[in-house]
Design an enzyme around this catalytic site. Sequence first.
Site, PDB file in Angstrom:
ATOM      1  N   LYS A  81       3.726 -24.945  17.941  1.00  0.00           N
ATOM      2  CA  LYS A  81       2.941 -24.829  16.709  1.00  0.00           C
ATOM      3  C   LYS A  81       3.563 -25.662  15.579  1.00  0.00           C
ATOM      4  O   LYS A  81       4.724 -25.504  15.243  1.00  0.00           O
ATOM      5  CB  LYS A  81       2.852 -23.357  16.291  1.00  0.00           C
ATOM      6  CG  LYS A  81       2.019 -23.134  15.039  1.00  0.00           C
ATOM      7  CD  LYS A  81       1.549 -21.704  14.976  1.00  0.00           C
ATOM      8  CE  LYS A  81       0.958 -21.377  13.633  1.00  0.00           C
ATOM      9  NZ  LYS A  81       0.289 -20.072  13.615  1.00  0.00           N
TER      10      LYS A  81
ATOM     11  N   ARG B  75      -1.858 -15.301   9.591  1.00  0.00           N
ATOM     12  CA  ARG B  75      -3.030 -14.606  10.101  1.00  0.00           C
ATOM     13  C   ARG B  75      -2.619 -13.272  10.686  1.00  0.00           C
ATOM     14  O   ARG B  75      -1.459 -13.034  10.981  1.00  0.00           O
ATOM     15  CB  ARG B  75      -3.734 -15.474  11.157  1.00  0.00           C
ATOM     16  CG  ARG B  75      -4.395 -16.692  10.536  1.00  0.00           C
ATOM     17  CD  ARG B  75      -4.990 -17.613  11.576  1.00  0.00           C
ATOM     18  NE  ARG B  75      -6.009 -16.927  12.333  1.00  0.00           N
ATOM     19  CZ  ARG B  75      -6.086 -16.923  13.671  1.00  0.00           C
ATOM     20  NH1 ARG B  75      -5.205 -17.572  14.380  1.00  0.00           N
ATOM     21  NH2 ARG B  75      -7.042 -16.276  14.272  1.00  0.00           N
TER      22      ARG B  75
ATOM     23  N   ARG C   6      -4.036 -17.889  25.432  1.00  0.00           N
ATOM     24  CA  ARG C   6      -2.778 -18.372  26.032  1.00  0.00           C
ATOM     25  C   ARG C   6      -3.079 -19.245  27.227  1.00  0.00           C
ATOM     26  O   ARG C   6      -4.138 -19.133  27.817  1.00  0.00           O
ATOM     27  CB  ARG C   6      -1.926 -17.185  26.542  1.00  0.00           C
ATOM     28  CG  ARG C   6      -1.733 -16.070  25.583  1.00  0.00           C
ATOM     29  CD  ARG C   6      -0.463 -16.294  24.771  1.00  0.00           C
ATOM     30  NE  ARG C   6      -0.481 -15.427  23.590  1.00  0.00           N
ATOM     31  CZ  ARG C   6      -0.146 -14.152  23.590  1.00  0.00           C
ATOM     32  NH1 ARG C   6       0.251 -13.583  24.703  1.00  0.00           N
ATOM     33  NH2 ARG C   6      -0.202 -13.442  22.486  1.00  0.00           N
TER      34      ARG C   6
END
Length: 252
Positions: free
Chosen positions: A115, A50, A250
């Site tokens: 992730k 992305r 975040r």
Amino acid sequence: EAQLQALAPMAPVHCFSVIDSTNQYLFERVNQLSSGESCLAECQTAGRGRRGKPWVSPFGCQLILSMYWRLEQGMAAAMGLSLAVGVAVVEALESLGYPGVELKWPNDLYYQGRKLAGILVEMSGSAGASCHLVIGIGLNLAMPSQQGEKIDQAWSELRHVQPELVDRNQLAACVLLHLQAAMQTFEQSGLASFVESWNRLDYFAGQPVKLLMGEQVIRGIARGIDDRGALRLETDEGIKVYLGGEISLRRG
Ligand code: BTN
């Protein structure tokens, strides 16, 4: 699972050892593809992430797949689609016995704060017509540590979730089936039927977060998503919603 197997037979799956990008492969062929047709590869030389970032995909270390879908309702109806895709992938993993995978808005898969997988939905089409969608997923399975250094954020891999990995073909088939079923549901009823599941899987649920929008920083408590897939943030001035674009989230 039985319900999924009862679906129409899988559309063709185009498999490659090495490819530039599985998203690119499908994107170049949108006019010849039918919904559900997919592309799988062992390795990408120009994997796309992305925000125009490259996606590191070393040989044999990830599940790298893309699926094509033609959305008759057009581009406007695709809003929130990537959140539904996230739910579909997590539920595929749950069905194979990988618990504890969560979603970070808008559409990263997280495991224990790192992730695990990324989702990139690309689309083309013109207003008022059906649109072409390419849904790409890169899921870390077992990454070599020296490759991992090229990744610019804390990352995890499926073998951390469960050291005994299921067969990769089985994993691919399971993800593709869940994805196909999710796309059919999304096409019929949009994001609404995924919202509850998304909120159940929300990595930041109830946590203080900060939203970065260019120079602007907004702080609040993450309160899941609404029916359009917008992030709900509880701020001093009440609940505010944010619809994506160039926003990053975040821990705050
Ligand atoms: C992200 O930045 O988090 C999204 C990463 C998406 C990577 C996948 S790998 C398969 C597909 N092909 C690509 O070139 N990108 C997506």
